[in-house]
Design a protein around this motif. Structure first.
Motif, mmCIF file in Angstrom:
data_model
loop_
_atom_site.group_PDB
_atom_site.id
_atom_site.type_symbol
_atom_site.label_atom_id
_atom_site.label_comp_id
_atom_site.label_asym_id
_atom_site.label_seq_id
_atom_site.Cartn_x
_atom_site.Cartn_y
_atom_site.Cartn_z
ATOM 1 N N ASP A 196 0.837 -1.203 0.000
ATOM 2 C CA ASP A 196 0.000 0.000 0.000
ATOM 3 C C ASP A 196 0.876 1.259 0.000
ATOM 4 O OD1 ASP A 196 -2.237 -1.569 0.115
ATOM 5 O OD2 ASP A 196 -2.334 -1.546 2.297
ATOM 6 N N TYR A 213 -7.911 -2.426 7.526
ATOM 7 C CA TYR A 213 -9.118 -1.759 8.032
ATOM 8 C C TYR A 213 -10.090 -2.802 8.558
ATOM 9 C CZ TYR A 213 -7.274 2.192 5.401
ATOM 10 O OH TYR A 213 -6.482 3.186 4.922
ATOM 11 N N ARG B 107 11.547 -1.238 16.367
ATOM 12 C CA ARG B 107 12.749 -0.790 15.646
ATOM 13 C C ARG B 107 13.940 -1.679 15.999
ATOM 14 N NH1 ARG B 107 13.087 3.975 12.718
ATOM 15 N NH2 ARG B 107 10.941 3.338 12.403
ATOM 16 N N VAL B 164 4.386 8.675 14.563
ATOM 17 C CA VAL B 164 4.451 8.224 13.158
ATOM 18 C C VAL B 164 4.270 9.429 12.235
ATOM 19 C CG1 VAL B 164 3.258 6.852 11.391
ATOM 20 C CG2 VAL B 164 3.702 5.862 13.632
ATOM 21 N N ARG B 194 -7.074 8.776 15.586
ATOM 22 C CA ARG B 194 -7.409 8.246 14.257
ATOM 23 C C ARG B 194 -7.224 9.307 13.183
ATOM 24 N NH1 ARG B 194 -7.049 6.327 10.382
ATOM 25 N NH2 ARG B 194 -8.111 4.598 9.337
ATOM 26 N N ASN B 201 -1.252 8.468 6.978
ATOM 27 C CA ASN B 201 -1.501 7.495 5.906
ATOM 28 C C ASN B 201 -1.631 8.193 4.556
ATOM 29 O OD1 ASN B 201 -1.476 5.317 7.601
ATOM 30 N ND2 ASN B 201 -3.696 5.168 7.810
ATOM 31 N N GLU B 204 1.638 9.544 3.363
ATOM 32 C CA GLU B 204 2.488 8.425 2.958
ATOM 33 C C GLU B 204 2.075 7.919 1.572
ATOM 34 O OE1 GLU B 204 4.382 5.483 6.095
ATOM 35 O OE2 GLU B 204 2.361 4.907 5.552
ATOM 36 N N ALA B 205 0.770 8.063 1.268
ATOM 37 C CA ALA B 205 0.274 7.616 -0.037
ATOM 38 C C ALA B 205 0.500 8.675 -1.115
ATOM 39 C CB ALA B 205 -1.208 7.284 0.062
ATOM 40 N N ALA B 230 -11.923 5.982 8.637
ATOM 41 C CA ALA B 230 -11.310 4.887 7.878
ATOM 42 C C ALA B 230 -11.989 4.758 6.515
ATOM 43 C CB ALA B 230 -11.422 3.580 8.659
ATOM 44 N N ARG B 231 -13.320 4.866 6.514
ATOM 45 C CA ARG B 231 -14.048 4.749 5.241
ATOM 46 C C ARG B 231 -13.670 5.889 4.283
ATOM 47 N NH1 ARG B 231 -18.700 3.263 8.616
ATOM 48 N NH2 ARG B 231 -18.880 1.003 8.481
ATOM 49 N N GLU B 233 -10.946 7.549 4.269
ATOM 50 C CA GLU B 233 -9.553 7.324 3.845
ATOM 51 C C GLU B 233 -9.531 6.333 2.673
ATOM 52 O OE1 GLU B 233 -6.997 6.650 7.320
ATOM 53 O OE2 GLU B 233 -5.934 5.214 6.055
ATOM 54 N N ILE B 234 -10.263 5.237 2.846
ATOM 55 C CA ILE B 234 -10.325 4.215 1.793
ATOM 56 C C ILE B 234 -10.885 4.832 0.511
ATOM 57 C CG2 ILE B 234 -11.499 2.090 1.092
ATOM 58 C CD1 ILE B 234 -11.443 1.266 4.067
ATOM 59 N N PHE B 237 -8.330 6.975 -1.277
ATOM 60 C CA PHE B 237 -7.337 6.149 -1.987
ATOM 61 C C PHE B 237 -7.945 5.629 -3.288
ATOM 62 C CE2 PHE B 237 -5.380 5.021 2.338
ATOM 63 C CZ PHE B 237 -4.399 5.984 2.199
ATOM 64 N N GLY B 282 -5.466 -1.498 -2.116
ATOM 65 C CA GLY B 282 -4.658 -1.807 -0.947
ATOM 66 C C GLY B 282 -5.360 -1.554 0.361
ATOM 67 N N ALA B 283 -6.447 -0.831 0.306
ATOM 68 C CA ALA B 283 -7.147 -0.532 1.547
ATOM 69 C C ALA B 283 -8.084 -1.646 1.973
ATOM 70 C CB ALA B 283 -7.947 0.756 1.363
ATOM 71 N N PRO B 285 -9.538 -5.045 3.512
ATOM 72 C CA PRO B 285 -9.109 -5.947 4.569
ATOM 73 C C PRO B 285 -8.425 -7.184 4.001
ATOM 74 C CG PRO B 285 -11.336 -5.178 4.958
ATOM 75 C CD PRO B 285 -10.936 -4.695 3.614
ATOM 76 N N LYS B 287 -6.544 -8.413 0.914
ATOM 77 C CA LYS B 287 -5.943 -7.784 -0.264
ATOM 78 C C LYS B 287 -6.187 -8.621 -1.513
ATOM 79 C CE LYS B 287 -1.836 -5.601 -1.964
ATOM 80 N NZ LYS B 287 -2.252 -4.275 -2.273
#
Lengths: 215, 289
Positions: A196, A213, B107, B164, B194, B201, B204-205, B230-231, B233-234, B237, B282-283, B285, B287
């Protein structure tokens, strides 16, 4: 004198028949010493009959036995005696209450623990998603997955190879973002071409990132 | 009678102790550590110091599995007992400062597995610790400003999310402003965490930093739930993969948008709907490649 004493004893015990009894009573009346003794014995018997009769406590024998001097016996024999000899316990209410409380607490604890473990397991299962990781590596002898979900253990999560040369594994993961890498043949670290995202690994290279998710 | 009472009390103590310790008890972990340390053939002083540090780590509440894994991997990779002691020290120190130790341990585990020299692993772990410290300041400040405080786990999660985000390239100020806004709006700590996770996220994308910050702000202002974020975000993407620009995807977040047929206008609709999951690449659950 001895004969009279014996008859007096039998009179007091009620063992003489009617004629013997009458003769004996006449003899007592005639003899002041015998009369004194008869009166004394009769009064004593009456006093004893009228007196209260306390019962010996149930543990009386055990207490007496306990106080007797103990002979030197080997340990195994003591243990066997302790285990197989009948015991008499004296319990007060406080001790009984404590033992009951301990028993109930223990039972509740054991049942609760089982329930909690089951619930935690179910909760853990419910919050995870099976995530598939794949890598095309037809020439590889082995492929492993190392990442934040398995403490970067190189030998813990092995991928299986299909006939087409694709390696794959399913891993249960909670929602979140995970850094990972493939380890080919136990020595070559490869990023996932289908990740991803990619993230700096802190050591001058880049890790693959998988977002999970749980909706 | 006294013996029975003693037995009962001993049983109670045993039961209590079995509640305290989980799958691997610290005592078991110490035995494993001792075996690994002995097998590794470390010098007496090194062995003593490592055992003492392992004991301290367990007392501080660091997971027995992590402690044993660190010591065993250190021995397998022949890193030297002193390095392993230093790894444990930084984890203990982090925990003692009230910071989540998981990112540090991650790490270190990673460095050892990849065969990175111990000094570089330590340096990397130190950088993670610094970021966690900075992140904790931001989170605690937001909490003091009125963010609905959660439990210790939620605070740890928020600190990790902020750390992060820092690592992803957001300055402390960006995260602090999100925290201030969440506090002002009386949002929950988990919502703040969140939103910050989404912000990292998205960047990063490939989403520009400012747009990612604005997205997180919108999540807070519109009072999105965690699943709602989360939705979204998906969905973003997915839109990006379909050729939308990040700006367009962001605009759809609070305007309803102009393109496509997806209805993204209301957070409530996203709470109940299933949009954003299917076809999000990629989002997903599970893949699909």
């Amino acid at each position: 004198m001895y004969k009279e004493r014996e008859l007096l004893q039998r009179l007091l015990d009620g063992e003489l028949d009617e004629s013997e009894r009458e003769q004996m009573l006449k003899a007592i009346e005639a003899n002041p010493f015998l009369k004194r003794d008869y009166k004394g014995f009769a009064e004593t018997i009456q006093a004893l009959e009228e007196a209260k009769h306390p019962l010996a406590p149930p543990y009386f024998t055990a207490e007496v036995m306990r106080k007797l001097p103990v002979l030197a016996v080997p340990f195994w024999k003591k243990a066997a005696l302790f285990l197989f000899r009948p015991h008499i316990f004296r319990l007060n209410i406080a001790t009984i209450a404590f033992l009951l409380l301990a028993a109930v607490s223990g039972a509740v604890f054991l049942m609760g623990r089982g329930t909690m473990q089951t619930a935690a397991l179910e909760q853990g299962k419910a919050n995870t998603v099976m995530v598939t990781f794949r890598l095309q590596a037809p020439g590889a002898q082995s492929v492993a997955l190392a990442g934040e979900f398995n403490k970067w253990m190189v030998n813990e999560t092995q991928l299986s190879r299909s006939k087409s040369g694709e390696w794959q594994v399913e891993v249960p993961l909670r929602a979140g973002t995970y850094a990972y890498m493939f380890v080919v043949d136990g020595r070559t670290w490869l990023p996932d071409p289908d990740a991803d995202a990619y993230r700096d690994d802190g050591f001058g290279s880049r890790n693959s990132v998988r977002r999970v998710y749980h909706l | 009678m006294k013996k029975i009472l003693l037995f009962t009390m001993a049983a109670a103590v045993l039961m209590a102790s079995s509640v305290t310790f989980g799958a691997q008890a610290p005592g078991d972990a110490l035995a494993v550590v001792e075996r690994a340390v002995t097998d590794a053939g470390y010098a007496f002083e090194v062995r003593t110091a490592l055992m003492a540090k392992a004991r301290e780590a367990l007392e501080q509440g660091i997971s027995p599995d992590d402690v044993t894994a660190l010591v065993q991997k250190g021995a397998e990779q022949k890193m030297g007992g002193q390095s392993t002691t230093l790894f444990l020290s930084i984890a203990v120190e982090t925990k003692r400062q009230g910071l989540p130790e998981r990112p540090i341990l991650n790490r270190i585990h990673q460095g050892i597995a990849k065969g990175v020299p111990p000094d570089k692993v330590l340096m990397a772990a130190g950088q993670v610790k610094e970021r966690l410290g900075a992140a904790a300041e931001v989170v605690d400040k937001a909490r003091s400003q009125g963010l609905k405080s959660g439990n210790a786990d939620e605070r740890d999660r928020a600190v990790v999310a902020a750390a992060v985000a820092l690592e992803t390239g957001f300055p402390t100020d960006d995260i602090g402003k999100i925290g201030g806004l969440a506090a002002q709006k009386k949002r929950a700590l988990s919502q703040f965490a969140r939103a910050v996770e989404s912000m990292a996220n998205l960047k990063e994308a490939g989403m520009p930093r400012n747009l990612a910050v604005q997205t997180a702000r919108q999540f807070v202002i519109l009072d999105y739930s965690e699943k709602g974020m989360a939705r979204q975000e998906i969905e973003m993407f997915s839109m990006r993969r379909s050729g939308w620009s990040w700006q367009d995807a962001f605009s759809r977040l609070h305007t309803g948008g102009e393109r496509g047929t997806r209805d993204m206008g209301s957070p409530l609709q996203h709470e109940s709907g299933a949009g954003g999951v299917a076809g999000s690449g990629g989002a997903l659950p599970r893949k699909r490649l």
